[in-house]
Design an enzyme around this catalytic site. Structure first.
Site, short mmCIF file in Angstrom:
data_model
loop_
_atom_site.label_atom_id
_atom_site.label_comp_id
_atom_site.label_asym_id
_atom_site.label_seq_id
_atom_site.Cartn_x
_atom_site.Cartn_y
_atom_site.Cartn_z
CB THR A 1 -5.94 -10.06 0.76
OG1 THR A 1 -4.95 -9.37 0.16
CG2 THR A 1 -5.10 -10.25 2.22
CG HIS B 1 -0.72 -9.60 5.11
ND1 HIS B 1 -2.18 -9.56 4.75
CD2 HIS B 1 -0.47 -8.10 5.04
CE1 HIS B 1 -2.59 -8.43 4.18
NE2 HIS B 1 -1.58 -7.52 4.28
NE ARG C 1 -0.30 -4.62 9.77
CZ ARG C 1 -0.83 -4.58 8.43
NH1 ARG C 1 -0.81 -3.34 7.92
NH2 ARG C 1 -1.61 -5.46 7.94
CE1 TYR D 1 -6.46 -6.98 3.21
CE2 TYR D 1 -6.25 -5.02 1.82
CZ TYR D 1 -5.72 -6.04 2.62
OH TYR D 1 -4.20 -5.79 2.99
CB SER E 1 -1.99 -2.03 -2.62
OG SER E 1 -2.99 -2.14 -1.56
CB ALA F 1 -1.03 -0.08 1.23
CE LYS G 1 -0.33 -10.80 -0.80
NZ LYS G 1 -0.47 -10.71 0.52
NE ARG H 1 14.12 -8.98 1.59
CZ ARG H 1 12.70 -9.20 1.94
NH1 ARG H 1 12.17 -9.89 0.84
NH2 ARG H 1 11.98 -8.94 2.95
N GLY I 1 7.22 -13.51 0.53
CA GLY I 1 7.58 -13.33 2.02
C GLY I 1 9.04 -14.04 2.04
N GLY I 2 10.06 -12.94 2.13
CA GLY I 2 11.34 -13.11 2.75
C GLY I 2 12.52 -13.52 1.29
#
Length: 341
Positions: free
Chosen positions: A150, A238, A159, A124, A102, A75, A214, A273, A270-271
């Site tokens: 999602t 997420h 958060r 959403y 998004s 977002a 997702k 790299r 996710g993750g």
């Protein structure tokens, strides 16, 4: 691989905005686990396989891409760069891949579509089904290629970085442009704890676009998704921003892919790299991957050129790793390319 770019992004972003993009839920255990899961994996290369030249291209829902590395939905891109989602769209198009926009974009889908290559919309589903259907029709009219629903957000995750920074609203002049209703008023996103499989069935009746679910981590949900006629799955937690303590995506991927059994495409985020992470994901059962935070680092540091740099660098690294592991294409990667535990 992206340490310098990440450092530059942190320099140019407001501290609260950096924390918004970079942070996760709770104690950020799942956020850390996503990268750690890929770091634990070890590749088992083959030799003397005549691997040149390589070809990275793939096809998803009839669209040919130059790389199996897509841009994950995130977002508020205008917090990262004045051109926001327009820069992200241009960078993804230059890299020859899909940009998943998004629902909480700070630029309207119509403007994004005007400069994008292939793009999908993350959604959403709202309790106001008429509003949701209207947004779907906007996306269809603008040339959207798929809807990414999602499913892991019945409520907002906690958060804690955002709470510490009192970051709850966008600065003046920015809003979630795709949440404007027919009067031009901007709505808040409502996380619908009542959303169930019937909501997916309803959405399939509203649109002919492929529906990609997702947030799937459990193989039983993967089976249900197939039964309810979705077109693809994204194994995702997420980015560690919802349920802290959830399983890392690399750890969840094999069981989900096994449950699907090749009946529809499985993607993962996710993750990721490095190219080695992409190859590991392919070996574990993914057809493609999505990256989120590195794209934001590139956007903050260099706009559209920074986004393309991230995507091209990952693709070049994947090309190198494919050759070193003994493969010519992503489709050739087999499960034995990753060491069993």
């Amino acid at each position: 691989m992206f340490a310098d770019l990440r450092a530059r992004a942190r320099e140019v972003l407001e501290p609260a905005h950096w924390d918004y993009f970079e942070g996760g839920a709770g104690d950020e255990r799942t956020l850390r686990a996503n990268e750690e899961a890929f770091e634990r994996l070890r590749l088992v290369p083959r030799v003397l396989r005549s691997t040149g030249p390589r070809y990275l291209g793939t096809t998803l829902f009839g669209t040919g891409l130059r790389t199996p590395i897509l841009v994950a939905p995130t977002a508020f891109h205008r917090l990262a760069h004045p051109d926001g989602e327009l820069a992200t769209a241009r960078g993804a198009a230059a890299a020859g891949t899909v940009y998943v926009v998004s629902m909480a974009a700070t630029t309207p889908v119509e403007a994004i579509a005007a400069v994008a290559g292939p793009w999908w919309l993350q959604l959403y589903p709202q309790p106001d089904r008429d509003f949701t259907a209207a947004l779907v029709r906007r996306a269809e009219a603008a040339g959207c290629g798929a809807l990414v629903v999602t499913a892991d957000s019945p409520v907002f995750g906690r958060r804690e970085r955002d709470h510490r920074n009192a970051f709850h609203d966008l600065p003046p002049g920015l809003c979630c442009e795709n949440l404007r209703d027919a009067t031009g008023a901007v709505r808040d996103i409502v996380m619908d704890a009542g959303l169930g499989w019937a909501g997916i069935d309803w959405l399939r009746g509203v649109t002919g676009l492929p529906i990609v679910l997702k947030g799937v981590l459990h193989p039983a949900d993967a089976e249900l998704a197939v039964e309810h006629g979705v077109s693809g799955l994204i194994v995702s937690n997420h980015g560690g921003r919802q349920l802290d303590g959830a399983v890392a995506t690399a750890d969840a991927l094999p069981a989900v892919a096994k449950a699907v059994g090749g009946r529809l495409p499985v993607l993962v985020d996710g993750g990721i790299r490095r190219g080695a992470d992409v190859l590991a994901a392919l070996a574990l059962g993914a057809d493609a991957v999505l990256v989120g935070r590195p794209v934001l680092w590139g956007l903050a540091a260099g706009g559209a050129d920074g986004v393309r740099l991230v995507l091209d660098s990952l693709s070049e690294d994947l090309d190198r790793v494919l050759a070193l592991a003994g493969f010519r294409t992503p489709a050739e990667v087999t499960p034995d390319a990753v060491a069993t535990r």
